[in-house]
Design a protein around this motif. Structure first.
Motif, PDB file in Angstrom:
ATOM      1  N   GLN A 263       0.845  -1.192   0.000  1.00 45.45           N
ATOM      2  CA  GLN A 263       0.000   0.000   0.000  1.00 45.45           C
ATOM      3  C   GLN A 263       0.883   1.245   0.000  1.00 45.45           C
ATOM      4  N   VAL A 264       0.604   2.175  -0.908  1.00 48.32           N
ATOM      5  CA  VAL A 264       1.283   3.471  -0.907  1.00 48.32           C
ATOM      6  C   VAL A 264       0.410   4.438  -0.120  1.00 48.32           C
ATOM      7  N   ARG A 265       0.813   4.708   1.096  1.00 51.87           N
ATOM      8  CA  ARG A 265       0.002   5.563   1.964  1.00 51.87           C
ATOM      9  C   ARG A 265       0.106   7.026   1.567  1.00 51.87           C
ATOM     10  N   ASP A 266       1.299   7.449   1.153  1.00 53.48           N
ATOM     11  CA  ASP A 266       1.498   8.852   0.775  1.00 53.48           C
ATOM     12  C   ASP A 266       2.765   8.964  -0.063  1.00 53.48           C
ATOM     13  N   ILE A 267       2.859  10.032  -0.847  1.00 47.97           N
ATOM     14  CA  ILE A 267       4.046  10.333  -1.644  1.00 47.97           C
ATOM     15  C   ILE A 267       4.423  11.789  -1.379  1.00 47.97           C
ATOM     16  N   VAL A 268       5.683  12.004  -1.026  1.00 42.22           N
ATOM     17  CA  VAL A 268       6.151  13.355  -0.700  1.00 42.22           C
ATOM     18  C   VAL A 268       7.350  13.692  -1.586  1.00 42.22           C
ATOM     19  N   LYS A 269       7.349  14.885  -2.143  1.00 41.96           N
ATOM     20  CA  LYS A 269       8.507  15.355  -2.910  1.00 41.96           C
ATOM     21  C   LYS A 269       9.407  16.179  -1.998  1.00 41.96           C
ATOM     22  N   THR A 270      10.694  15.925  -2.065  1.00 43.68           N
ATOM     23  CA  THR A 270      11.654  16.643  -1.232  1.00 43.68           C
ATOM     24  C   THR A 270      12.727  17.265  -2.116  1.00 43.68           C
ATOM     25  N   GLY A 271      13.439  18.234  -1.535  1.00 46.57           N
ATOM     26  CA  GLY A 271      14.570  18.828  -2.245  1.00 46.57           C
ATOM     27  C   GLY A 271      14.194  19.877  -3.273  1.00 46.57           C
ATOM     28  N   GLU A 272      12.930  20.291  -3.298  1.00 41.85           N
ATOM     29  CA  GLU A 272      12.524  21.311  -4.257  1.00 41.85           C
ATOM     30  C   GLU A 272      12.902  22.691  -3.731  1.00 41.85           C
ATOM     31  N   LEU A 273      13.726  23.416  -4.508  1.00 42.71           N
ATOM     32  CA  LEU A 273      14.160  24.753  -4.139  1.00 42.71           C
ATOM     33  C   LEU A 273      13.927  25.710  -5.297  1.00 42.71           C
ATOM     34  N   SER A 274      13.703  26.962  -4.968  1.00 39.52           N
ATOM     35  CA  SER A 274      13.639  27.982  -5.999  1.00 39.52           C
ATOM     36  C   SER A 274      15.027  28.185  -6.586  1.00 39.52           C
ATOM     37  N   GLU A 275      15.117  28.878  -7.707  1.00 37.34           N
ATOM     38  CA  GLU A 275      16.426  29.133  -8.316  1.00 37.34           C
ATOM     39  C   GLU A 275      17.332  29.889  -7.359  1.00 37.34           C
ATOM     40  N   SER A 276      16.767  30.898  -6.679  1.00 38.01           N
ATOM     41  CA  SER A 276      17.577  31.673  -5.741  1.00 38.01           C
ATOM     42  C   SER A 276      18.006  30.819  -4.559  1.00 38.01           C
ATOM     43  N   GLY A 277      17.097  29.933  -4.097  1.00 38.71           N
ATOM     44  CA  GLY A 277      17.443  29.048  -2.996  1.00 38.71           C
ATOM     45  C   GLY A 277      18.528  28.059  -3.377  1.00 38.71           C
ATOM     46  N   THR A 278      18.459  27.546  -4.610  1.00 41.76           N
ATOM     47  CA  THR A 278      19.486  26.620  -5.094  1.00 41.76           C
ATOM     48  C   THR A 278      20.840  27.308  -5.166  1.00 41.76           C
ATOM     49  N   ARG A 279      20.862  28.525  -5.697  1.00 41.41           N
ATOM     50  CA  ARG A 279      22.130  29.248  -5.849  1.00 41.41           C
ATOM     51  C   ARG A 279      22.721  29.600  -4.480  1.00 41.41           C
ATOM     52  N   ALA A 280      21.859  29.945  -3.539  1.00 41.78           N
ATOM     53  CA  ALA A 280      22.345  30.273  -2.196  1.00 41.78           C
ATOM     54  C   ALA A 280      22.953  29.036  -1.539  1.00 41.78           C
ATOM     55  N   ARG A 281      22.314  27.892  -1.720  1.00 41.62           N
ATOM     56  CA  ARG A 281      22.826  26.661  -1.127  1.00 41.62           C
ATOM     57  C   ARG A 281      24.171  26.277  -1.729  1.00 41.62           C
ATOM     58  N   VAL A 282      24.289  26.401  -3.054  1.00 40.92           N
ATOM     59  CA  VAL A 282      25.543  26.072  -3.728  1.00 40.92           C
ATOM     60  C   VAL A 282      26.643  27.032  -3.308  1.00 40.92           C
ATOM     61  N   SER A 283      26.317  28.317  -3.232  1.00 42.34           N
ATOM     62  CA  SER A 283      27.314  29.309  -2.824  1.00 42.34           C
ATOM     63  C   SER A 283      27.852  29.007  -1.431  1.00 42.34           C
ATOM     64  N   LYS A 284      26.965  28.652  -0.526  1.00 36.98           N
ATOM     65  CA  LYS A 284      27.394  28.338   0.836  1.00 36.98           C
ATOM     66  C   LYS A 284      28.275  27.092   0.865  1.00 36.98           C
ATOM     67  N   GLN A 285      27.896  26.064   0.113  1.00 41.26           N
ATOM     68  CA  GLN A 285      28.673  24.832   0.119  1.00 41.26           C
ATOM     69  C   GLN A 285      30.060  25.046  -0.479  1.00 41.26           C
ATOM     70  N   LEU A 286      30.135  25.805  -1.564  1.00 40.46           N
ATOM     71  CA  LEU A 286      31.437  26.084  -2.173  1.00 40.46           C
ATOM     72  C   LEU A 286      32.314  26.905  -1.234  1.00 40.46           C
ATOM     73  N   ALA A 287      31.691  27.834  -0.513  1.00 39.35           N
ATOM     74  CA  ALA A 287      32.449  28.646   0.443  1.00 39.35           C
ATOM     75  C   ALA A 287      32.959  27.787   1.591  1.00 39.35           C
ATOM     76  N   LEU A 288      32.125  26.875   2.078  1.00 37.14           N
ATOM     77  CA  LEU A 288      32.566  25.983   3.151  1.00 37.14           C
ATOM     78  C   LEU A 288      33.709  25.082   2.689  1.00 37.14           C
ATOM     79  N   ASN A 289      33.705  24.704   1.403  1.00 40.90           N
ATOM     80  CA  ASN A 289      34.794  23.888   0.872  1.00 40.90           C
ATOM     81  C   ASN A 289      36.128  24.645   0.919  1.00 40.90           C
ATOM     82  N   GLU A 290      36.057  25.958   0.797  1.00 38.44           N
ATOM     83  CA  GLU A 290      37.274  26.776   0.832  1.00 38.44           C
ATOM     84  C   GLU A 290      37.674  27.159   2.261  1.00 38.44           C
ATOM     85  N   ALA A 291      36.732  27.122   3.171  1.00 34.54           N
ATOM     86  CA  ALA A 291      36.988  27.568   4.552  1.00 34.54           C
ATOM     87  C   ALA A 291      37.786  26.521   5.319  1.00 34.54           C
ATOM     88  N   VAL A 292      38.334  26.937   6.454  1.00 37.38           N
ATOM     89  CA  VAL A 292      39.033  25.985   7.323  1.00 37.38           C
ATOM     90  C   VAL A 292      38.001  25.025   7.906  1.00 37.38           C
TER      91      VAL A 292
END
Length: 315
Positions: A263-292
């Motif tokens: 039985q499929v009780r429910d289906i949920v979509k995850t990880g949906e971000l706006s374009e600005s939200g996606t870019r902000a997340r990527v910018s933060k991750q790239l910055a953390l990669n460069e940080a100590v």
């Protein structure tokens, strides 16, 4: 981003810190009692100090506190100093974390659970954390990350290139809330489907018929399952891809043995971000990669603000 194991460690440290502070406060308060209270009967003093007993022998409060100090005292003190140093640096840099950012981080951390309430319940059961503890931990982590990436600039073309090279990271994911009834034969599965068509309850049939001991008494519930979860039988996930919430499918032949009605009780979509939200997340991750590394940053901040461990016997 912290793993669950990392979060569990942080939570344990926070809880132990609270315990040590509480016990220390009790000891100090007792030390400040008037002289008239010092000469108490030995039995009353012993009873008051006991926090547990085994086979008639008391474990005293002092023994408890000393064991906490011996086993985790160093980590607890370091975390207390880290919190003070991070708060001081955030104030210096005028860094703040908003309630919305905290709520978003908690939503992200809870994505692998059936709901945020289920996530809170799990943290309470496994680690003794209250919602306030979880929010405080999220605020600390977000603040530390903001300090780490302060002054690091990520160019737009770097963000574009990362998104182009990692498109799969930003595609919406599905989670299925599944329940199943595991059966020995196709004939039994078809009989079960007939009973369901006649209006019988799926959960009650799972309790009555399912061969899976782990889920049977939960009405066959498997919980929220990622569409690519490697620990769930692929036959179930393959079938779920063609279904809608509320649908029942079967018989599904299992590779290991037997058949399933699902039985499929429910289906949920995850990880949906706006374009600005996606870019902000990527910018933060790239910055953390460069940080100590964040643990190194904590050590540097402790040094910057003159934090020292001065307890006896602490390495």
């Amino acid at each position: 981003m912290m793993t669950r194991q990392d979060k569990a460690l942080w939570a344990a440290v926070i809880i132990l810190a609270a315990g040590v502070l509480l016990m220390g406060s009790l000891i100090i308060i007792r030390g400040l009692k008037p002289a008239g209270d010092v000469h108490e009967p030995e039995e009353e003093q012993s009873g008051r100090d006991a926090v547990a007993s085994f086979d008639g022998q008391a474990i005293t409060e002092d023994e408890w506190v000393n064991e906490l100090k011996r086993t985790r005292g160093h980590e607890v003190l370091l975390q207390m100093l880290n919190q003070k140093a991070v708060a001081a640096e955030a104030k210096s840099l005028r860094i703040q974390v908003t309630p919305e950012e905290i709520a978003e981080k908690i939503r992200t951390d809870a994505a692998g659970y059936e709901s945020e309430d289920a996530y809170f319940q799990e943290m309470s059961t496994q680690l003794g954390m209250t919602p306030g503890d979880i929010q405080a931990d999220a605020a600390y982590q977000l603040t530390l990350e903001k300090i780490a990436i302060a002054g690091i600039h990520i160019r737009d073309e770097e963000i574009d290139r990362y998104i182009e090279q990692h498109k799969e990271e930003f595609e919406p994911k599905k989670q299925y809330d599944l329940a199943w009834i595991k059966l020995k034969s196709r004939k039994e599965a078809n009989r079960t489907l007939d009973r369901l068509e006649q209006g019988e309850d799926f959960g009650k049939l799972a309790e009555e018929l399912s061969l899976d001991e782990y889920t049977r008494m939960q009405g066959g519930r498997l919980g929220m399952i990622d569409e690519d979860d490697p620990f769930v039988q692929g036959e179930l996930l393959d079938a779920a891809k063609d279904l809608e919430a509320g649908d029942i499918a079967g018989p599904i032949q299992l590779k290991d043995d037997g058949y399933a009605v699902m039985q499929v009780r429910d289906i949920v979509k995850t990880g949906e971000l706006s374009e600005s939200g996606t870019r902000a997340r990527v910018s933060k991750q790239l910055a953390l990669n460069e940080a100590v590394p964040l643990t190194q940053l904590e050590a540097e901040l402790r040094d910057k603000y003159g934090a020292k461990l001065i307890t006896k016997g602490t390495p």
